[in-house]
Design an enzyme around this catalytic site. Sequence first.
Site, short mmCIF file in Angstrom:
data_model
loop_
_atom_site.label_atom_id
_atom_site.label_comp_id
_atom_site.label_asym_id
_atom_site.label_seq_id
_atom_site.Cartn_x
_atom_site.Cartn_y
_atom_site.Cartn_z
N SER A 138 0.83 -1.20 0.00
CA SER A 138 0.00 0.00 0.00
C SER A 138 0.87 1.26 0.00
O SER A 138 1.59 1.50 -0.96
CB SER A 138 -0.96 -0.04 1.20
N HIS A 180 -4.03 -0.81 -4.35
CA HIS A 180 -5.47 -1.13 -4.21
C HIS A 180 -6.16 -0.75 -5.52
O HIS A 180 -7.28 -0.22 -5.53
CB HIS A 180 -6.11 -0.36 -3.05
N GLU A 207 -4.68 -5.61 -5.19
CA GLU A 207 -4.44 -6.19 -3.86
C GLU A 207 -3.94 -7.63 -3.98
O GLU A 207 -4.24 -8.33 -4.94
CB GLU A 207 -5.73 -6.14 -3.04
#
Length: 383
Positions: A138, A180, A207
Site C-alpha cells: 500500500s 489497491h 491487492e
Amino acid sequence: MSEQQGGVTTSGPGALFAIGGAEDKLKKRLVLQEFVEAAGGPKARIVVVPTASALGPDVIDVYSALFAALGAASVVGVRPENREDADDPAFIEPLNQATGIFMTGGNQLKLSGVVTGTAFGHAVTEAHARGAAVGGTSAGASILAEHMIAFGRSGATPRQRMSQLAGGLGLVQGAIVDQHFAQRNRYGRLLSLVAQSPGLLGIGVDEDTAAVVRGSHLEVVGRGAVTIFDGSRITSNAHYASRSEAILASGVVLHVLPATSTFDLKARVLLSFGPQPPAEEIASIEAAEADLRKLAKEIAAEGVSPAYYAERKRRAGRRTAKATPGEKADAAKKTAVSQKAAASKKSRSSAAAQSRPEATEPLSAGAELSRPDTDPRADSGTA
C-alpha cells in the site's frame, strides 16, 4: 561482482516489491513468501518499517510472526515517527545489516514526510544498492517510486486536481506506483497523472499482488494484475483543463499484466506471459520435435528411386564402421534379439501349419467326382 552481505551472496541491487495492499497473510501467502526468498530465505534479516501505520506495536508483531513463519532468520521493527528519529543513528543501524526492508501500509504522506531526504531514507536506498530486497505494501509500495501519490479521489474518469504527488525514494525510476488499484477504482487518478506527466509510466497494482522490479524488468506475482499506462504518445488537454474537468487522454497504451507476466520498463514492451516449462520438459519437447522432423523426411521420401535407399544403406554402413566398441556391442545385441524374435515367430508358424489337416488337391476342369460302388440294380430302376 557478487559479494557477501551478512552471509548472503548478493550481486548488484536487490529486488523491489511494490505490493498493492491486502496481501494474503493466512493461506498461501505467496507474495510475502516471494519477498522472504528475495531477502535471502533462511538467511534473511528483515527490518519492518511501520511508520505509515496508525496501528500500535501489533503491526510489527504480525509481520514479525509472518516472516518468521516463512523462514526468515530474524525480523526486527524500526519505527521513526518524525524526521528527527529518521536522522538518529539508533534507527539507522538495523538497516545496515538488513537483507530485506519492508514498509507497511497506512498514511502515504506521513511516510514520505518522515523518510524521504533523511539519513533513514538514504540508508534504505544504500541497502537496496548493495543487494537488499526492499518492498512495501500500500503506502509502502507508492514510496518506492521517485514521485509518489500522496492522496487522491477514486473514479474511472481522469480529472484535473484528482490527486497530489509527493517525493518518494526514487528506487523505481520513471514511474508512478498506485495501489489497491482495481479494488478502489483508481484508474482515473493514475491516468490523470500520466496525462500531466507523459514521460512517467503509470503502474497500478491490485491487492494481494506484487510488481517485482529487478533492474528494468517487472514481473507480476500474486492473484491480481498490474495495470500499466504508457502515455509516451498521448494527446491530452491536461495543460489547460481547469478545476475538476475531465481530462482528455487519447493514444495511451494500456497493459494489463496477470501473474507470471514480465515487462520491460525501459523499452515499455511485454517480454513474456504464462508459466514457463521446466528445463527438462523443454529438452524433451525439442527431442520430440527432432524425431518428428526426421519422420516427416522419411515419409516425404517414400516412392523415390531405389538408389535413395541404397545410399542410405551405405551411409548406415559407414556409421557402423565408425562406431565405438560399446556402440557396436549394443547394435549386435539388438540384432541378436531381433533374430531370436524372428526365429521364434517362424517356429510358431511351422507348428501351426503341421497341426492343420492336409488340403485336398484342386479339381481340374471337366473332372468327374468319384462315387462309391453301388448295386447295379439301382441304375436299372428295378425293385
